[in-house]
Design an enzyme around this catalytic site. Structure first.
Site, short mmCIF file in Angstrom:
data_model
loop_
_atom_site.label_atom_id
_atom_site.label_comp_id
_atom_site.label_asym_id
_atom_site.label_seq_id
_atom_site.Cartn_x
_atom_site.Cartn_y
_atom_site.Cartn_z
CG ASN A 117 -1.73 1.24 1.39
OD1 ASN A 117 -1.89 2.02 0.46
ND2 ASN A 117 -2.24 1.45 2.59
CB CYS A 131 -2.50 -0.71 5.52
SG CYS A 131 -1.22 0.54 5.51
CG HIS A 132 -3.65 2.93 10.47
ND1 HIS A 132 -3.92 3.65 9.32
CD2 HIS A 132 -4.59 3.30 11.36
CE1 HIS A 132 -4.97 4.43 9.53
NE2 HIS A 132 -5.40 4.24 10.77
CD GLU A 149 -8.00 5.70 12.53
OE1 GLU A 149 -8.70 4.67 12.60
OE2 GLU A 149 -7.36 6.02 11.50
#
Length: 153
Positions: free
Chosen positions: A114, A122-123, A149
């Site tokens: 990616n 992708c994390h 997040e």
């Protein structure tokens, strides 16, 4: 194809963003910035959206992306875009989402390829055992992004 670049100072380090006039092509964590000459609107907008993301105000990105990869990789990256902000899923869950439950390692390899991390999140993909596995920018960045997040979820 002419490309442009800008450097964005994020809470997890300097990010080099490369684009054409129309599409973001890549985001890479770098140690130092170089001089950016021309800065098209898409790069300015990418920086604005990253600012909003790091301030906890933006949950999804709205940028034109140009991703290059195999059909399989693109299926994985599309699946990553559907993982909700603040949530994590396992590589196995992503394999199930794309309809190939046994492709866990291939999903990991696609994640590794990616070129537009953070925007293609992708994390948000972790090991089945709940452990943080692999991140081109370093595991500490992956951990930071997930915690960030969750804080603004």
């Amino acid at each position: 194809m002419k490309t442009y670049k800008i450097y964005y100072h994020s809470p997890v380090g300097i990010v080099e963003i490369i684009s054409t006039l129309e599409y973001v092509l890549s985001i890479t964590f770098v140690e130092r910035e170089k001089k950016a000459l021309e800065v098209p609107d898409i790069l300015k907008e990418a920086c604005n959206q990253l600012d909003e993301y790091f301030q906890g105000k933006r949950k999804t990105f709205d940028l034109n992306l140009k991703v290059e990869g195999t059909t399989f990789q693109k299926r994985v990256w599309n699946a990553l875009m559907k993982i909700n902000y603040g949530e994590v899923v396992s590589y196995k869950e992503v394999a199930k989402i794309i309809g190939n439950e046994k492709a866990v390692r291939a999903v990991g390899n696609a994640n590794n390829k990616n070129k537009i991390p953070i925007i293609i999140p992708c994390h948000r993909v972790i090991g089945s055992n709940g452990k943080l596995i692999g991140y081109a920018g370093g595991i500490w960045r992956k951990e930071w992004l997930i915690k960030h997040e969750k804080m603004y979820q």
